[in-house]
Design a protein around this motif. Structure first.
Motif, PDB file in Angstrom:
ATOM      1  N   SER A 120      -3.876 -46.541  16.486  1.00  0.00           N
ATOM      2  CA  SER A 120      -4.631 -45.575  17.297  1.00  0.00           C
ATOM      3  C   SER A 120      -6.035 -46.124  17.524  1.00  0.00           C
ATOM      4  O   SER A 120      -6.585 -46.831  16.675  1.00  0.00           O
ATOM      5  N   TRP A 121      -6.599 -45.796  18.681  1.00  0.00           N
ATOM      6  CA  TRP A 121      -7.923 -46.303  19.023  1.00  0.00           C
ATOM      7  C   TRP A 121      -8.564 -45.415  20.081  1.00  0.00           C
ATOM      8  O   TRP A 121      -7.893 -44.609  20.730  1.00  0.00           O
ATOM      9  N   THR A 122      -9.874 -45.556  20.218  1.00  0.00           N
ATOM     10  CA  THR A 122     -10.639 -44.838  21.235  1.00  0.00           C
ATOM     11  C   THR A 122     -11.208 -45.849  22.227  1.00  0.00           C
ATOM     12  O   THR A 122     -11.792 -46.858  21.825  1.00  0.00           O
ATOM     13  N   SER A 123     -11.019 -45.565  23.509  1.00  0.00           N
ATOM     14  CA  SER A 123     -11.603 -46.397  24.565  1.00  0.00           C
ATOM     15  C   SER A 123     -12.713 -45.617  25.252  1.00  0.00           C
ATOM     16  O   SER A 123     -12.713 -44.382  25.261  1.00  0.00           O
ATOM     17  N   ARG A 124     -13.655 -46.339  25.837  1.00  0.00           N
ATOM     18  CA  ARG A 124     -14.703 -45.666  26.593  1.00  0.00           C
ATOM     19  C   ARG A 124     -14.877 -46.342  27.948  1.00  0.00           C
ATOM     20  O   ARG A 124     -14.717 -47.549  28.093  1.00  0.00           O
ATOM     21  N   PHE A 125     -15.193 -45.518  28.944  1.00  0.00           N
ATOM     22  CA  PHE A 125     -15.419 -45.984  30.305  1.00  0.00           C
ATOM     23  C   PHE A 125     -16.906 -45.850  30.611  1.00  0.00           C
ATOM     24  O   PHE A 125     -17.496 -44.787  30.402  1.00  0.00           O
TER      25      PHE A 125
END
Length: 414
Positions: A273-278
């Motif tokens: 699991s991971w968090t991405s940011r734009f």
């Protein structure tokens, strides 16, 4: 003139007599005589691409051969290794010569893995374990589970320290009539009916002084699901470690006919699991990895403590793997459930009939008119993109990446 005619006749007869031997071709090493015995080949084209992926995906096969009474007559194990990759050769066949199988009728059964079974057992994570059958209906494959039930639940935890190994099982068996002095036939594509039943019609006949060619069609049981969460109200205030994502199902065991035996209830968690940011300039980057096999979470990762001024959106991602998924038309039946909850508030964000949701992807292949279960068995890589409003999912995109296709499903409970 008569002498010339007789001479030419003798040459013609010699050519005719030699033709069957010249036409003989071997699947494996060449020999002087025509092939005899049983040649068993494998095909994995029961997928949405409808292409034979056996040589590219499978690295281990266990083949069981039973006599007409259902008793084990022969067994063969073949695996790829660092020094040899026989299963990577198109048309590879397991050969049993007449000294190993007497003339008669036999039934075939196979299970396959992505890599050697013993090598797989030596790696971290939950493992598939099969028994050693002596009768055709004794084979079972069981997925590991924890010894204790999850707190406050009737489900046993499946280790999420690594992705699951990939399991294939027998879908059906086809064979040609015994051949004598002919070229090796092409590997047939898998066709309906997609079942090992009736077993009597799929018996393989072995005869003296002839070769029989059988093909075992495989079905992939292990599935992969990628889930993405997006927040509509506060698109920058969403992080992967805020949510608990799990799949609940009774599918730890598959039987000799690949039917799911509803024994232990399992709890599948993401292995990654991971968090991405734009960012405002349109770029996307991984912000934080929360879980992943072999990853050092403390190095080279951006944390949420950094300046958020340029962040316009965050998305949370989860990868899960699980055993064969079965579709039941009755929504209240024992279907697998996808559960998503907010760890901070305890709110249930989603409680979804997973087979019903995923099987909607069959609409991307309308030309083939797949039924619910056929689509679930053919597809093995699923993608769900949830859009949240507060602590509830508003709608979900079911995505087929290879076709750039998506279907949006609304939450009818809102």
């Amino acid at each position: 003139m008569n002498r010339l005619s007789k001479f030419l006749s003798r040459i013609a007869l010699a050519i005719i007599a030699a033709a069957p031997l010249a036409a003989c071709t071997m699947i494996q090493d060449s020999v002087e005589d025509c092939p005899t015995g049983l040649y068993v080949r494998f095909v994995y084209d029961y997928n949405t691409q409808r292409a034979d992926m056996f040589k590219d995906h499978v690295g281990h096969v266990a083949l069981f051969i039973y006599d007409s009474d259902g008793k084990l007559a022969a067994e063969r194990i073949v695996s790829n290794s660092e020094t040899s990759s026989p299963l990577s050769q198109y048309g590879y066949a397991v050969h049993l010569d007449p000294s190993e199988l007497r003339p008669g009728k036999y039934r075939l059964q196979a299970v396959a893995m992505q890599k050697d079974w013993e090598d797989a057992l030596a790696t971290p994570g939950a493992k598939y374990r099969r028994n050693s059958p002596s009768l055709h209906d004794e084979l079972t494959v069981v997925l590991d589970r924890g010894e204790n039930r999850c707190p406050g639940s009737q489900h046993f935890d499946v280790s999420d320290t690594a992705p699951l190994d990939t399991l294939w099982h027998t879908l059906k068996v086809t064979s040609t009539l015994p051949m004598d002095g002919n070229s090796t036939p092409e590997i047939p594509a898998t066709k309906k009916p997609y079942s090992i039943y009736p077993i009597g019609e799929q018996m393989v006949e072995v005869a003296d002084n002839r070769a029989t060619y059988a093909t075992v069609s495989l079905i992939r049981d292990t599935k992969h699901l990628n889930i993405t969460l997006r927040q509509l109200d506060e698109p920058t205030q969403l992080f992967g470690d805020m949510y608990d994502v799990r799949i609940l199902d009774n599918n730890s065991t598959v039987s000799h006919d690949n039917s799911v035996v509803t024994t232990d209830s399992l709890h599948y968690s993401p292995y990654a699991s991971w968090t991405s940011r734009f960012l405002s300039d349109g770029t996307m980057e991984i912000e934080t990895v929360h879980k992943g096999p072999g990853i050092d979470y403390t190095k080279g990762l951006i944390t949420r403590a950094e300046d958020d001024a340029e962040v316009v959106q965050r998305t949370a991602h989860y990868n899960l793997m699980f055993n064969r998924l079965m579709y039941n038309a009755d929504d209240n039946a024992d279907n697998a459930r996808l559960m998503i909850s907010n760890k901070e508030t305890g709110a249930v964000v989603a409680d979804i009939n997973l087979p019903s949701m995923l099987s909607q992807g069959r609409m991307a292949y309308e030309i083939y008119n797949y039924g619910h279960q056929e689509y679930l068995d053919r597809e093995y890589d699923y993608h769900l993109d949830f859009f949240l409003k507060g602590d509830k999912w508003l709608y979900c995109d079911i995505v087929i990446n290879v076709l750039s296709w998506a279907k949006r499903t609304q939450n009818v409970e809102l």
